[in-house]
Structure formats: C-alpha cells, structure tokens
Scaffold this motif. Structure first.
Motif, mmCIF file in Angstrom:
data_model
loop_
_atom_site.group_PDB
_atom_site.id
_atom_site.type_symbol
_atom_site.label_atom_id
_atom_site.label_comp_id
_atom_site.label_asym_id
_atom_site.label_seq_id
_atom_site.Cartn_x
_atom_site.Cartn_y
_atom_site.Cartn_z
ATOM 1 N N ASP A 153 93.536 98.326 -43.799
ATOM 2 C CA ASP A 153 94.078 99.852 -43.863
ATOM 3 C C ASP A 153 95.230 100.391 -43.063
ATOM 4 O OD1 ASP A 153 92.062 99.984 -46.037
ATOM 5 O OD2 ASP A 153 90.555 100.753 -44.699
ATOM 6 N N ARG A 154 95.002 100.087 -41.905
ATOM 7 C CA ARG A 154 96.305 100.422 -41.094
ATOM 8 C C ARG A 154 97.564 99.991 -41.492
ATOM 9 N NH1 ARG A 154 96.576 101.291 -35.319
ATOM 10 N NH2 ARG A 154 98.486 102.690 -35.033
ATOM 11 N N LEU A 155 97.509 98.593 -41.670
ATOM 12 C CA LEU A 155 98.897 98.034 -42.120
ATOM 13 C C LEU A 155 99.228 98.701 -43.257
ATOM 14 C CD1 LEU A 155 98.374 94.628 -40.846
ATOM 15 C CD2 LEU A 155 99.444 96.337 -39.537
ATOM 16 N N ARG A 156 98.403 98.699 -44.218
ATOM 17 C CA ARG A 156 98.799 99.310 -45.634
ATOM 18 C C ARG A 156 99.471 100.917 -45.292
ATOM 19 N NH1 ARG A 156 94.265 99.043 -47.929
ATOM 20 N NH2 ARG A 156 94.417 96.649 -48.591
ATOM 21 N N ALA A 157 98.999 101.531 -44.759
ATOM 22 C CA ALA A 157 99.569 102.987 -44.396
ATOM 23 C C ALA A 157 101.055 102.694 -43.767
ATOM 24 C CB ALA A 157 98.516 103.864 -43.593
ATOM 25 N N GLU A 158 101.075 101.837 -42.876
ATOM 26 C CA GLU A 158 102.275 101.595 -41.964
ATOM 27 C C GLU A 158 103.255 100.766 -42.742
ATOM 28 O OE1 GLU A 158 103.000 103.576 -40.030
ATOM 29 O OE2 GLU A 158 100.985 104.293 -38.872
#
Length: 773
Positions: free
Chosen positions: A393-398
């Motif tokens: 989720d974190r990498l997808r957001a960034e």
C-alpha cells in the motif's frame, strides 16, 4: 444527446461511475459549458478541453464525465497525467488505472488496446500538455482500435488528432462594472465561487452590500480565473475583501510593465500567484517551492524530510503545510492511514520556477530522491514478513514519486548508481503489482548508465532476466543471463542459478539441479526470502521427475518458513505448489484446499496474475473430481483473468492446464463445454473458492447458495450501490468520509473483477434472488 439533462438526472448518472476522483469542494457555475461538453461527447469520440492554467479544465472534465457516466456501459476512467514526467510510462499508467497486470510480451499499448477493444468506456486524460505528442499517438491508436471508446482530454493546447473536437474553456463570468446589489452580484459565477470558497475558510462570511463591490473587484482583477479566485478567497480569514482587492490592485500595477510579453490571462494568474506568494512567510514560501518537487501526492514525513533545512526548521514544516492548505496552495487528501497532500499543477509549476530561481532545484531533487531511495530500501528489507501488505500500500501510494526519483537519478550525472539500487529494490513490488515491464525498463536503463564494473550490475541484469521471464520473453531473458554471466560477480552467482532454473522450468527443461543449487546457496547465506521461489521450482520439478514424497516435503518446508515469517505472497505460492503436485500426482481434496487458500491470499493482496493461476488450478481440481461443468466454468473465469493480465497458462502451467481442459471438454462435449465456459467468463474470482470469503473466514450459507466474498461493510456498500446511491450519498448514510466510500466501491469492483457499478448492481440483485428462493 445529453444537452437537456437536468440536475436530478445528473445525480442519477453518477451511479454508473467506475473511477473518478471525488470532488473535494462543491461545483460552482459552468452550466452552459457543461451542456456544451456533454453535447460534444454525444457527437465526437475525442473531445479536448483547452485553456490557460487555472481556468478550470480539470474540474469541468470531471464534472462532465460524472454527469454522462450512465451512457457508458463500462463506466468512466480518469487518468491524471500530471503524475507522469517520463513519456515512456504513459501507457503503463493507463494500464495500471485499468487494473491490468502487464504480463504480456507484446507492447503495453497493444495490451491496453486489446482490453478496451470491446469496452464502451469514457477515458478522461487530464493534463496532457507536457506529453502532448505521446498523448496524441496513444489516443489516435486507441480510437482506431477501440470503436466504442470515447476520450475526453484536457490541456493547454489541443492534441491535433483527426476527428478531435476542441472546446476552449472560458473564465467564469464576472459582474459588469457598476454592479452593486447583492442579487446582481450573486448572479455571477465568479462571485459565487468566491463566496463559496470564502465560507469554507470563514463560515461566518456573507456577501453584503458593503463588501459586494470589493468581491466583484477581486473577481474582475483575476479575470474570472477560478484558481485566482480561490487563492484570493482563501485569504478571507486574515484580510477583508477590501484589503484583498487593494493588495491585488497594487500587485497588478507593479507587474503590468514587466509582464507585457505574457498573454493576458497568464499575466493575471501569475500576478495572483505572485501576490499570494508574497503574503506567505519565509518558511511558507520555502515549503511551497520545495514541495513542487513531488509528483502526485505526498505525506507529512516526506515533506518534512525534503523541505527542512536552509532556513526552515523541521518543526516549521507542519505549520507551513497547514497554512498552505488554508491558502488553497495544497489540497488535503485522506489516505488509508495518513493524510496526504497534493498541489495543483499550475501552482507546482510556479513553485518550481521559484526553486530554480534560487538555484535550489538540484539540491531539493536530490533530497527527494534520497528519501524515496531509502523508502525503497526499507520496503525491500521488510518485504518478506507480516508487513508485506502494508509495504504494498505504501509503495502504491508513492509510485509517482518513486518514478520521479528514478527519472532524476538516471538523468543527473553521477546519480545512476542510485537508480540501479532503487530499481533492484523495487523490482519485486513492481512484479507483484503487475508491472514487470516497468521494472525491467528501469533496470535496463540503469546499467546502461553506469560503468561495466559497477557493483550490483550483474545482479541487476539477472533481475532484468527474471522480469523478462515474467513476460514469457525467453530470448531476452537468456540474453540478459548471458550478459550477467560474463561479469565476475560472486555475489550474483546464486541469483543467476535461481533465474536459470526458472527459465528452464518455463521452457519445460530440467530445472532440479539449478534450483537445488540456488536453495542450498541462499540457505548458506541465511537469505530465507531468496529461497522461496527456488523451493517452489524445485518442489514442482521433483514431482514431475516422479518423487512425490520429496516434492511434498520441499513445498511444506516452504509453507512452514512462510508461516513462521508471517509472509503472504510466498505462502500463496507454496500453497499453489502443493495444489499443483497433489492435483496431478496425489490427493485432489488436498489440492482444492490449498488452491482455495492461495486464491484468498491473492485476492487480499490484489495479485491478479497469481489469482488467475489459482482459479485455473481449481478448474483442474474440479475436472479431477469429475465435476466437469464446474471445471468448464472455472476455466472460463480464469480465461477472463488471463486476458486482464495479458498472459496465458500455456507457458508456466501448460501441461496440467491442457490436460485437464481437454479431459473436461471430452467429458462434456464441445457445446456443453463452451456454454459452461462462457458462463464462467463473468464469474467473479472470489466465487471460485468454495465455502470461504475473501478475508479468509468461512462464510455460512444455505445448501446451494454460494458464499459472499465481501466483508460485512463491503456488503453494506454494495447494497447501497444497488439502491442507486452515489458515493457521496453512501458516505452520508454510513457516516464515513467520501474518499472512504470511493475506496470501498473500488475495492469491491476489483475483488469481484467488475468494471462498473451496473455489473455490481446486477450481481447484488441476482444474489438476493437466489437467497430469497
């Protein structure tokens, strides 16, 4: 076609929306423009909204798309191109927004065109100006190959594609000179917008006979440009309308001579931005200009790292961000667990100009890159374990910021080594999220920009080969492996053995010795995570060699290691491996349990390609158990999933896929097989696993009733969608944030593998009918 739509009908049209960003504020004015855009969308397949920055092209496009969404059976998809600074990522971004996993060896544009060929969809491409030639080529290709596709684009100039209808978006209407009464002033769209935005920051604000002339003066000063009005209105908490008008007048008189070379409206907007910038504190100015380095959205931790220093203390960043939100320079977005911020592209450009004028752009870009390089490294280090979904989720957001950091590193002299490390760290995330082509592209570009003896080059080439294998591109994979093998790099040797074993497996060649070597070497180095895929390859290969007991031991060992680590992705892979060897050589009931559990994991993580393997595997199980109609339906469900990924089971699992498919067809006969196969084509993946919901819990149901794959909250949201409610109405009913409602709806569509709300409504109604009977 839609010109006579009234407001009630426009609200109803929203119920078939697929993926549009929710409007953060109310929509003001533009009735005539909205009618004209809807008319053009009924006549033409390409409509482009043009106009200067800040005139409201994006908002008009979003609002128009929402009001006509019911006319498109497959809904509306908005793609914000401001997140992409590199033209080669354009098609991949659209594929990602469509939910496609790029596993085909064919060009990404062919994959997107193939998926959209039969879709009746409105594609909104927002902010095309910086990629104008690439957007024109992409749109031309899609329109040529997708006869039911309609495109609505926005930009500061037209695309220049044949058949394009261009609509120039005008500023909002402003009150004529000498208009004084509140009633007359309130008839102006520009004044309405000022009042609406002023009330959002100062609820007690009212338009009166006393302040009305000054509000009108402000609107005329900024030529009715919505962005200029919003910047001015945001100051109402600290300044009166008279003070705002006076300061704008002073600013414009100062800038009149210096800005004569600019078009009038550009001078107006720049003057407004200059005025707003001048009213900021030094810390706010610094944070405004430094935040221009971000792409898409960003969180406070990133802002604090990038913006602190050189006159801005770390603790001042939050206060500056808060003020910039009040000033409408930054927009606030609710993320899953944290608040994120976004800057309008026009104000980002302005901030970047300020950054360049200070000769600080290179330093801030490097700080931005350093932050995201560390994020990529931390994600890679924590990937194998219980936080994997959190990291996803974190990498997808960034992802937009990660792309910008990689692009800058590749283009800045002496920084390509960092791009090499970042690309390698991110490769597994990109592969899991369905973008191995992008992973391979970054990895291929980075080694080309560093010396041949650069540490990590051989590992990068081996990783590139791995990504090529995920595209079933064996020739390219072998070329990369040969290139890496010529480098004297002992650290990369074990990784090369692993990738070679995978290549051998895909090519139905002996893979046992290579995989065993990789497992042994990774174990000696204490790299548990690196043993996982080689263990899968070894276990399945040993089974096909005839040693079922050893295969079971290897795959259960892999499963145990995953459970000890709390990992999901490789646990699903181990379960699938157990299912493969059991359905082909052992116990079909064990295979069914393993395949079903693996599918549930993949649906949670959003790994569409892995889910396609699992559904295909469940078809093998049904065939082995003699449930041939069910098997044919599952083969159909899997076929839809393979199409979404641009992949085929004839590469990695060709032997069991073909064997059980042929057995099923022979048992049913061609006509019955095709009927069941076609029925399965529309089956949601979650319906393939017997007796369980997506979250891993067993669902209660009456005999003959298939369990719901939705959680309790998702089922509530689905019922409200079926009742015709918009996302905003659902949010009010359930007392949740509008963006949370948007997220629930998108998760439901993704989980059920639906492309629009109409399909979801039909699914809800059908399930109700089954349970009522």
């Amino acid at each position: 076609m839609w010109a006579d739509t009234d407001d009630r009908d426009e609200r109803q049209y929203q119920t078939s929306r697929v993926c549009l960003r929710s409007e953060l504020t109310t929509y003001v004015g533009r009735q005539q423009e909205g009618v004209e855009v809807r008319r053009l969308l009924g006549l033409a397949r390409l409509v482009t909204l043009t106009g200067p920055g800040g005139v409201g092209k994006t908002r008009l496009a979003q609002h128009s798309a929402t009001t006509v969404s019911r006319a498109f059976a497959d809904g509306v998809l908005e793609v914000a191109l401001s997140e992409v600074r590199d033209a080669r990522l354009l098609t991949g971004l659209i594929a990602h927004r469509l939910g496609l996993h790029d596993r085909s060896h064919q060009p990404a544009l062919d994959t997107v065109a193939g998926y959209l060929r039969e879709k009746q969809l409105l594609l909104v491409l927002d902010n095309c100006e910086h990629l104008i030639e690439d957007c024109a080529e992409l749109v031309s290709t899609l329109l040529r190959h997708c006869p039911h596709l309609v495109v609505l684009s926005t930009g500061r100039r037209s695309l220049g594609v044949a058949g394009e209808h261009v609509h120039t978006v005008p500023p909002l209407t402003v009150p004529p000179e000498h208009t004084t009464t509140v009633r007359e002033l309130a008839a102006s769209d520009a004044v309405q917008l000022f009042v609406e935005r002023a009330c959002s920051v100062l609820p007690s604000f009212r338009l009166t006979d006393d302040n009305g002339p000054d509000v009108a003066s402000v609107c005329r000063r900024v030529d009715g440009l919505p962005l200029g009005i919003e910047l001015a209105a945001a100051r109402i908490r600290a300044l009166s309308p008279q003070q705002i008008a006076q300061r704008l007048e002073d600013r414009f008189s100062l800038l009149t001579t210096a800005a004569r070379t600019r078009p009038e409206r550009q001078r107006t907007l720049r003057a407004t931005a200059d005025w707003s910038f001048a009213l900021c504190t030094e810390a706010e100015r610094a944070v405004w200009s430094r935040c221009s380095v971000f792409a898409g959205s960003f969180d406070l931790a990133a802002a604090e790292y990038v913006c602190a220093g050189h006159g801005v203390r770390g603790e001042e960043v939050l206060a500056a961000v808060d003020s910039l939100i009040d000033m409408s320079v930054l927009l606030r977005e609710d993320g899953t667990t944290t608040v994120r911020y976004r800057m309008l592209e026009t104000l980002r450009d302005y901030g970047h100009e300020r950054l360049v004028a200070q000769n600080a752009d290179t330093e801030i870009a490097r700080r931005h890159r350093d932050y995201y390089a560390q994020l990529a490294e931390d994600a890679d280090a924590g990937w194998f374990g219980p936080r994997q979904l959190e990291w996803m989720d974190r990498l997808r957001a960034e992802q937009a910021n990660l792309r910008v950091a990689l692009t800058w590193s590749l283009g800045e002299p002496g920084e390509a080594t960092m791009a090499l490390r970042m690309a390698t760290h991110l490769s597994e995330y990109l592969v899991m999220s369905g973008a191995p082509r992008e992973a391979r592209d970054w990895i291929d570009r980075a080694p080309a920009a560093v010396p041949e003896d650069e540490p990590g080059r051989a590992l990068a080439l081996s990783t590139s080969a791995l990504c090529a294998l995920f595209h079933s591109d064996l020739p390219l994979a072998h070329a990369r492996l040969n290139e890496a093998g010529k480098l004297d790099d002992a650290e990369a040797h074990v990784h090369l053995s692993y990738v070679r074993s995978f290549a051998a497996m895909l090519n139905t060649e002996p893979a046992v010795e290579l995989a065993a070597e990789a497992v042994r070497a990774f174990a000696e180095r204490g790299e548990t995570r690196r043993q996982m895929h080689p263990l899968f390859i070894l276990g399945v290969s040993v089974a096909y060699r005839g040693d079922l007991d050893t295969a079971r031991a290897l795959l259960h060992r892999m499963l145990s290691m995953c459970e000890d680590a709390g990992d999901s992705h490789y646990r699903s892979m181990a379960l699938f491996g157990i299912g493969v060897v059991e359905v082909w050589f052992g116990d079909a009931d064990i295979a069914e349990k393993a395949m079903s559990e693996a599918l549930r994991i993949d649906l949670r993580t959003g790994d569409r390609l892995s889910a396609a393997y699992r559904v295909d595997g469940l078809a093998w199980v049904a065939s082995r158990q003699g449930r041939h109609t069910r098997a044919a339906q599952l083969f159909g469900a899997a076929a839809t999933m393979w199409d979404r990924c641009g992949a085929t089971p004839d590469v990695a699992v060709s032997i069991p896929h073909r064997g059980f498919r042929d057995t099923t067809r022979d048992a049913l006969g061609v006509d019955r097989f095709e009927r069941a196969f076609t029925e399965g084509r529309s089956m949601p993946p979650a319906d393939a696993a017997p007796g369980c919901g997506e979250d891993g819990t067993t669902m209660s149901s009456q005999p003959g009733h298939s369990p719901s794959p939705l959680t309790h909250r998702e089922a509530e949201v689905a019922d409200l969608v079926a009742a015709g409610m918009t996302n905003r109405e659902i949010a009010r009913r359930l007392v949740i944030a509008p963006r949370t409602a948007d997220t629930h709806v998108q998760h439901i569509l993704t989980k059920l593998d639906f492309s629009n709300r109409t399909q979801l409504t039909a699914w809800v109604i059908e399930r109700r009918a089954v349970h009522e009977n």
